[in-house]
Scaffold this motif. Structure first.
Motif, PDB file in Angstrom:
ATOM      1  N   ALA A   1      44.350  64.422  35.268  1.00 56.78           N
ATOM      2  CA  ALA A   1      44.484  63.817  36.593  1.00 56.78           C
ATOM      3  C   ALA A   1      43.145  63.564  37.278  1.00 56.78           C
ATOM      4  O   ALA A   1      43.105  62.907  38.322  1.00 56.78           O
ATOM      5  N   ALA A   2      42.037  64.048  36.697  1.00 59.01           N
ATOM      6  CA  ALA A   2      40.724  63.935  37.359  1.00 59.01           C
ATOM      7  C   ALA A   2      40.078  62.574  37.101  1.00 59.01           C
ATOM      8  O   ALA A   2      38.959  62.471  36.602  1.00 59.01           O
ATOM      9  N   ILE A   3      40.795  61.514  37.458  1.00 57.53           N
ATOM     10  CA  ILE A   3      40.321  60.150  37.229  1.00 57.53           C
ATOM     11  C   ILE A   3      40.488  59.326  38.508  1.00 57.53           C
ATOM     12  O   ILE A   3      41.345  59.630  39.339  1.00 57.53           O
ATOM     13  N   PRO A   4      39.677  58.270  38.677  1.00 54.48           N
ATOM     14  CA  PRO A   4      39.905  57.341  39.788  1.00 54.48           C
ATOM     15  C   PRO A   4      41.022  56.368  39.420  1.00 54.48           C
ATOM     16  O   PRO A   4      41.267  56.118  38.247  1.00 54.48           O
ATOM     17  N   SER A   5      41.701  55.829  40.395  1.00 53.10           N
ATOM     18  CA  SER A   5      42.774  54.877  40.147  1.00 53.10           C
ATOM     19  C   SER A   5      42.378  53.488  40.620  1.00 53.10           C
ATOM     20  O   SER A   5      41.862  53.328  41.732  1.00 53.10           O
ATOM     21  N   ASP A   6      42.640  52.481  39.767  1.00 50.45           N
ATOM     22  CA  ASP A   6      42.446  51.085  40.151  1.00 50.45           C
ATOM     23  C   ASP A   6      43.750  50.436  40.583  1.00 50.45           C
ATOM     24  O   ASP A   6      43.821  49.226  40.769  1.00 50.45           O
ATOM     25  N   GLY A   7      44.822  51.232  40.666  1.00 49.93           N
ATOM     26  CA  GLY A   7      46.095  50.709  41.122  1.00 49.93           C
ATOM     27  C   GLY A   7      46.960  50.104  40.040  1.00 49.93           C
ATOM     28  O   GLY A   7      48.023  49.551  40.329  1.00 49.93           O
ATOM     29  N   ASP A   8      46.522  50.199  38.768  1.00 51.59           N
ATOM     30  CA  ASP A   8      47.296  49.680  37.644  1.00 51.59           C
ATOM     31  C   ASP A   8      47.872  50.869  36.892  1.00 51.59           C
ATOM     32  O   ASP A   8      47.130  51.642  36.274  1.00 51.59           O
ATOM     33  N   PRO A   9      49.195  51.072  36.925  1.00 54.86           N
ATOM     34  CA  PRO A   9      49.782  52.266  36.294  1.00 54.86           C
ATOM     35  C   PRO A   9      49.535  52.342  34.795  1.00 54.86           C
ATOM     36  O   PRO A   9      49.474  53.437  34.233  1.00 54.86           O
ATOM     37  N   ARG A  10      49.397  51.190  34.128  1.00 53.30           N
ATOM     38  CA  ARG A  10      49.078  51.220  32.686  1.00 53.30           C
ATOM     39  C   ARG A  10      47.750  51.933  32.450  1.00 53.30           C
ATOM     40  O   ARG A  10      47.611  52.773  31.558  1.00 53.30           O
ATOM     41  N   ILE A  11      46.756  51.567  33.276  1.00 49.55           N
ATOM     42  CA  ILE A  11      45.419  52.101  33.078  1.00 49.55           C
ATOM     43  C   ILE A  11      45.315  53.531  33.601  1.00 49.55           C
ATOM     44  O   ILE A  11      44.607  54.363  33.014  1.00 49.55           O
ATOM     45  N   ASP A  12      46.016  53.849  34.674  1.00 50.42           N
ATOM     46  CA  ASP A  12      46.025  55.231  35.144  1.00 50.42           C
ATOM     47  C   ASP A  12      46.534  56.165  34.042  1.00 50.42           C
ATOM     48  O   ASP A  12      45.966  57.243  33.816  1.00 50.42           O
ATOM     49  N   ARG A  13      47.587  55.759  33.368  1.00 45.21           N
ATOM     50  CA  ARG A  13      48.132  56.580  32.274  1.00 45.21           C
ATOM     51  C   ARG A  13      47.140  56.669  31.126  1.00 45.21           C
ATOM     52  O   ARG A  13      46.893  57.741  30.575  1.00 45.21           O
TER      53      ARG A  13
ATOM     54  N   VAL B   1      34.937  62.597  35.448  1.00 43.84           N
ATOM     55  CA  VAL B   1      35.131  62.108  34.084  1.00 43.84           C
ATOM     56  C   VAL B   1      33.866  61.425  33.597  1.00 43.84           C
ATOM     57  O   VAL B   1      33.105  60.845  34.387  1.00 43.84           O
ATOM     58  N   ILE B   2      33.610  61.525  32.296  1.00 44.32           N
ATOM     59  CA  ILE B   2      32.562  60.746  31.652  1.00 44.32           C
ATOM     60  C   ILE B   2      33.182  60.102  30.423  1.00 44.32           C
ATOM     61  O   ILE B   2      34.061  60.687  29.781  1.00 44.32           O
ATOM     62  N   SER B   3      32.752  58.881  30.113  1.00 39.76           N
ATOM     63  CA  SER B   3      33.385  58.129  29.033  1.00 39.76           C
ATOM     64  C   SER B   3      32.342  57.499  28.123  1.00 39.76           C
ATOM     65  O   SER B   3      31.352  56.939  28.584  1.00 39.76           O
ATOM     66  N   ILE B   4      32.578  57.625  26.815  1.00 38.20           N
ATOM     67  CA  ILE B   4      31.781  56.955  25.782  1.00 38.20           C
ATOM     68  C   ILE B   4      32.573  55.730  25.347  1.00 38.20           C
ATOM     69  O   ILE B   4      33.732  55.858  24.949  1.00 38.20           O
ATOM     70  N   GLU B   5      31.944  54.527  25.399  1.00 37.86           N
ATOM     71  CA  GLU B   5      32.710  53.294  25.275  1.00 37.86           C
ATOM     72  C   GLU B   5      32.052  52.288  24.311  1.00 37.86           C
ATOM     73  O   GLU B   5      31.388  51.342  24.751  1.00 37.86           O
ATOM     74  N   PRO B   6      32.224  52.456  23.005  1.00 42.21           N
ATOM     75  CA  PRO B   6      31.773  51.411  22.078  1.00 42.21           C
ATOM     76  C   PRO B   6      32.487  50.100  22.409  1.00 42.21           C
ATOM     77  O   PRO B   6      33.709  50.077  22.620  1.00 42.21           O
ATOM     78  N   VAL B   7      31.729  48.984  22.426  1.00 42.56           N
ATOM     79  CA  VAL B   7      32.306  47.746  22.949  1.00 42.56           C
ATOM     80  C   VAL B   7      31.768  46.533  22.192  1.00 42.56           C
ATOM     81  O   VAL B   7      30.646  46.544  21.675  1.00 42.56           O
TER      82      VAL B   7
END
Length: 281
Positions: free
Chosen positions: A40-52, A241-247
């Motif tokens: 639950a320690a995440i910010p929300s952008d208002g998109d339930p798909r991404i929150d999950r 939260v911290i995220s590693i994001e290969p892109v």
């Protein structure tokens, strides 16, 4: 061991827990009873798909769009690609788990925002020799029109596991390493060309995780189709939260990427492959 949300869970063994309702991404990565995901320690952008998805250890961004919403090229007025693309929140259409729990394959049929279709052929496996979990994705254009695939893999780590000695180690960084709290303010990110090893893969390590007894999270990724290392952190309010994001692409708007020839079309029937791997050492 690889498991799905429907299976009985024993959180005292090391395993990854898949989310079948969201592209067979990873809802939890448990090491000696400790879940690395932020929950639950995440910010929300208002998109339930991404929150999950963001609450889990790994979610996949793409295959038609990454990052924040943008207008669809040639689309109807007001039509936009959704936050992080169309894959997140898409249920698995077919899955098979090996009897020993060391491999899992899945097919995800994705309705793209521009009306096209894509199929993600996903294979998770445990590489016993390297003591790591490996993800191999094959993105197939299953529609009738071309589209340029874009992909990003978000490996999300709860900030509660970080300590004063935690640092980011990678040849992609100037000087080879950085403090985990990079940038300024409550949130920051960077995106750099990935340093490529002799095997064609790039590496980054989140080293000395206090919440894991000083152990390291090591991430490797194929640099031919994931040529950039992006990282993001957020310590804002209750978010940690911290995220590693290969892109697959640098940070730029779609029109700029297209003008530079960096949005390479995938024709109907064609495929492009991606791979990442991670381990705790």
């Amino acid at each position: 061991m690889l498991k799905t949300l429907e299976e009985p869970q024993d959180f005292q063994e090391n395993h990854v827990l898949f989310d079948r309702l969201s592209a067979l991404d990873i809802a939890a990565f448990v090491v000696d009873g400790v879940d690395l995901s932020p929950g639950a320690a995440i910010p929300s952008d208002g998109d339930p798909r991404i929150d999950r998805a963001l609450a889990g250890f790994l979610f996949t961004c793409g295959p038609d769009h990454i990052r924040h919403p943008e207008a669809i090229e040639g689309g109807a007025e007001g039509a936009r690609y959704p936050l992080h693309g169309s894959l997140a929140g898409t249920a698995v259409s077919h899955m098979e788990m090996a009897s020993d729990g060391a491999e899992c394959t899945a097919t995800i049929e994705v309705a793209l925002a521009d009306g096209g279709r894509a199929r993600v052929e996903r294979r998770w496996r445990i590489d016993a020799a390297r003591h790591e979990v490996v993800l191999e994705d094959r993105v197939v254009n299953s529609g009738v029109t071309a589209f340029p695939p874009v992909m990003m893999y978000h490996l999300n780590i709860g900030g509660r596991l970080l300590g004063d000695e935690t640092r980011i180690v990678s040849a992609s960084l100037a000087g080879g390493e950085s403090a985990w709290c990079f940038g300024t303010g409550e949130s920051a990110h960077f995106c750099l060309p990935a340093a490529v090893g002799s095997d064609g893969w790039s590496e980054v390590t989140l080293a000395d995780l206090a919440g894991l007894g000083g152990r390291n999270l090591k991430v490797r990724f194929r640099a031919d189709t994931l040529p950039f290392l992006q990282m993001w952190r957020c310590q804002r309010g209750e978010a940690n939260v911290i995220s590693i994001e290969p892109v697959s692409h640098r940070i730029a708007k779609r029109p700029e990427l297209a003008a530079a020839g960096e949005l390479t079309p995938l024709q109907p029937g064609e495929a492009r492959s991606y791979a990442i791997a991670f381990s705790v050492v």
